[in-house]
Design a protein around this motif. Structure first.
Motif, short mmCIF file in Angstrom:
data_model
loop_
_atom_site.label_atom_id
_atom_site.label_comp_id
_atom_site.label_asym_id
_atom_site.label_seq_id
_atom_site.Cartn_x
_atom_site.Cartn_y
_atom_site.Cartn_z
N ARG A 1 -10.46 -7.82 -5.78
CA ARG A 1 -10.31 -7.39 -4.39
C ARG A 1 -9.58 -6.05 -4.29
O ARG A 1 -8.86 -5.79 -3.33
N GLU B 1 -8.67 -2.32 -3.48
CA GLU B 1 -9.02 -1.37 -2.42
C GLU B 1 -8.50 0.00 -2.80
O GLU B 1 -7.43 0.14 -3.40
N ARG C 1 0.83 -1.21 0.00
CA ARG C 1 0.00 0.00 0.00
C ARG C 1 0.86 1.25 0.00
O ARG C 1 0.60 2.20 -0.73
N SER D 1 -4.54 -4.02 -5.52
CA SER D 1 -5.09 -5.37 -5.41
C SER D 1 -3.95 -6.36 -5.60
O SER D 1 -2.94 -6.05 -6.22
#
Length: 130
Positions: free
Chosen positions: A90, A92, A58, A83
């Motif tokens: 999935r 985010e 991230r 993802s």
């Protein structure tokens, strides 16, 4: 075709020879399209990189997105997502994206504490702060 040229050249020569040509000889015979131009579409670029865990991934993804937005200001920073490479479903969000009073969007990382901040140095802050 005998002379290996497109047939409309023969038509142009015939019209010019008859003297009925109202357009210059170098004018295009292809009319502009009658359809309106398509609006711009949204595209996504996927950048692959390796990281030891989700938190590190991230942080790297946020850094890459911010660096690209500095180089190319037309990029939609708020649309950035992270993802796993084998599970794009999935994804985010990387950035908050909360809308502000003047229509701007928050450019802080998703889940940040405190005020929301508009893009740019000295951007407007709003919301419930510390």
């Amino acid at each position: 075709m005998r002379d290996n040229r497109p047939p409309y050249w023969r038509q142009r020569r015939a019209v010019e020879a008859l003297g009925a040509a109202r357009e210059p000889a170098d004018a295009s015979l292809i009319a502009p399209t009658r359809r309106p131009a398509r609006p711009d579409r949204f595209f996504t670029v996927h950048l692959g990189f390796t990281a030891s865990d989700t938190e590190t991934a991230r942080e790297l993804a946020v850094g890459y997105a911010e660096a690209l937005s500095l180089l190319r200001p037309e990029l939609a920073l708020g649309a950035s997502a992270l993802s796993p490479a084998d599970a794009w479903q999935r994804a985010e969000r990387l950035f908050c994206g909360a809308s502000g009073p003047d229509g701007e969007r928050c450019v802080d990382v998703a889940g940040h504490p405190g005020f929301h901040h508009a893009p740019g140095p000295g951007g407007l802050g709003w919301g419930d702060g510390d």
